[in-house]
Motif scaffolding. Structure first.
Motif, PDB file in Angstrom:
ATOM      1  N   ARG A  91       0.547  -0.959   0.287  1.00 60.88           N
ATOM      2  CA  ARG A  91      -0.293   0.263  -0.137  1.00 60.88           C
ATOM      3  C   ARG A  91       1.022   1.787   0.156  1.00 60.88           C
ATOM      4  N   GLU A  92       1.891   1.389   0.834  1.00 64.17           N
ATOM      5  CA  GLU A  92       2.828   2.308   0.209  1.00 64.17           C
ATOM      6  C   GLU A  92       4.129   2.228  -0.795  1.00 64.17           C
ATOM      7  N   GLN A  93       4.296   1.848  -0.314  1.00 63.35           N
ATOM      8  CA  GLN A  93       5.023   1.213  -2.104  1.00 63.35           C
ATOM      9  C   GLN A  93       5.057  -0.012  -2.583  1.00 63.35           C
TER      10      GLN A  93
ATOM     11  N   ILE B 128      -9.384  -9.910  -4.246  1.00 69.83           N
ATOM     12  CA  ILE B 128     -10.128  -9.262  -4.027  1.00 69.83           C
ATOM     13  C   ILE B 128     -11.083  -9.375  -3.341  1.00 69.83           C
ATOM     14  N   ASP B 129     -11.613  -8.207  -2.999  1.00 72.40           N
ATOM     15  CA  ASP B 129     -12.898  -8.767  -1.601  1.00 72.40           C
ATOM     16  C   ASP B 129     -13.949  -8.046  -2.549  1.00 72.40           C
ATOM     17  N   GLU B 130     -15.260  -9.153  -2.921  1.00 69.28           N
ATOM     18  CA  GLU B 130     -16.250  -8.584  -4.073  1.00 69.28           C
ATOM     19  C   GLU B 130     -17.035  -8.043  -3.285  1.00 69.28           C
ATOM     20  N   ASN B 131     -17.283  -7.291  -1.875  1.00 65.15           N
ATOM     21  CA  ASN B 131     -17.888  -7.303  -1.118  1.00 65.15           C
ATOM     22  C   ASN B 131     -17.947  -5.200  -1.035  1.00 65.15           C
ATOM     23  N   VAL B 132     -16.515  -5.398  -1.156  1.00 62.38           N
ATOM     24  CA  VAL B 132     -16.023  -4.068  -1.098  1.00 62.38           C
ATOM     25  C   VAL B 132     -15.428  -3.207  -2.232  1.00 62.38           C
TER      26      VAL B 132
ATOM     27  N   GLU C  19      -8.715   3.340   3.285  1.00 58.33           N
ATOM     28  CA  GLU C  19      -8.541   2.811   4.380  1.00 58.33           C
ATOM     29  C   GLU C  19      -9.770   3.131   4.303  1.00 58.33           C
ATOM     30  N   PRO C  20     -10.102   2.072   5.927  1.00 58.20           N
ATOM     31  CA  PRO C  20     -10.038   1.152   6.510  1.00 58.20           C
ATOM     32  C   PRO C  20      -9.744   0.035   5.572  1.00 58.20           C
TER      33      PRO C  20
END
Length: 202
Positions: free
Chosen positions: A83-85, A120-124, A186-187
């Motif tokens: 997420r950072e690099q 992948i979280d399909e709910n998000v 985030e979160p």
């Protein structure tokens, strides 16, 4: 309590705390570190890596960092916070070239690394909710190979289409660029890398 007993008690507490950190690093999900390209397996990497830091120094994008003290036995070893690099899959893999022990090895092009795979979280994921977003697909260094787009009809809508990203885990290198560039804040970022350590723990 005598001074000797006090010192012994403190020492025992430190040993217990170190043991707890080491146990957490072995079993806790937070210890499923994303490793540099060229890692063959988490077990092989741990047996070879001497935490010299040469790969970290060689990374031109500063994608490699040092695992912190909360990682117990893994502290000091190289890892990536996608997420950072994320890893950029350099054409010449300078991190691999400087490794003195072969802890990271056997990569020639961008298809070779197997650091993990994206999930992948399909709910998000907003693409699954019907919003147009192709960020992960567009930034993927193996576009149309590791990530493809599945065009799905929106429910109760005969006009519009969902552009849904699909991960091919057999091709995905786990570089993490999709995680870094994901448009959702985030979160709960809807895409993450399932690391080698996580796969091996199953």
């Amino acid at each position: 309590m005598s001074r000797a007993k006090l010192v012994a008690g403190i020492a025992a507490g430190i040993v217990a705390l170190e043991g707890a950190f080491s146990l957490a690093a072995t079993h806790d999900k937070s210890s499923y570190l994303l490793r540099p390209p060229g890692v063959q397996s988490e077990g092989d990497f741990r047996s070879r890596c001497i935490a010299c830091g040469k790969c970290i120094e060689a990374c031109p994008y500063r994608a490699l960092d040092v695992a912190g003290p909360m990682q117990g036995a893994l502290s000091g070893t190289p890892c990536i916070d996608a997420r950072e690099q994320a890893c950029r899959l350099c054409s010449d893999y300078p991190c691999v070239a400087v490794c003195p022990t072969g802890a990271i090895r056997d990569v020639a092009d961008k298809h070779d690394p197997r650091m993990g795979y994206a999930k992948i979280d399909e709910n998000v994921c907003i693409a699954y909710q019907g919003y147009r977003c192709e960020v992960c697909y567009r930034v993927c260094p193996l576009i149309d190979e590791a990530i493809t787009i599945d065009f799905q009809q929106l429910e109760n809508d005969g006009i519009h289409t969902k552009f849904v990203p699909q991960i091919n885990r057999d091709i995905c290198t786990g570089c993490g660029l999709c995680v870094q560039r994901c448009a959702v804040s985030e979160p709960h970022v809807p895409i993450r890398i399932v690391t080698l350590a996580e796969q091996e723990a199953v």
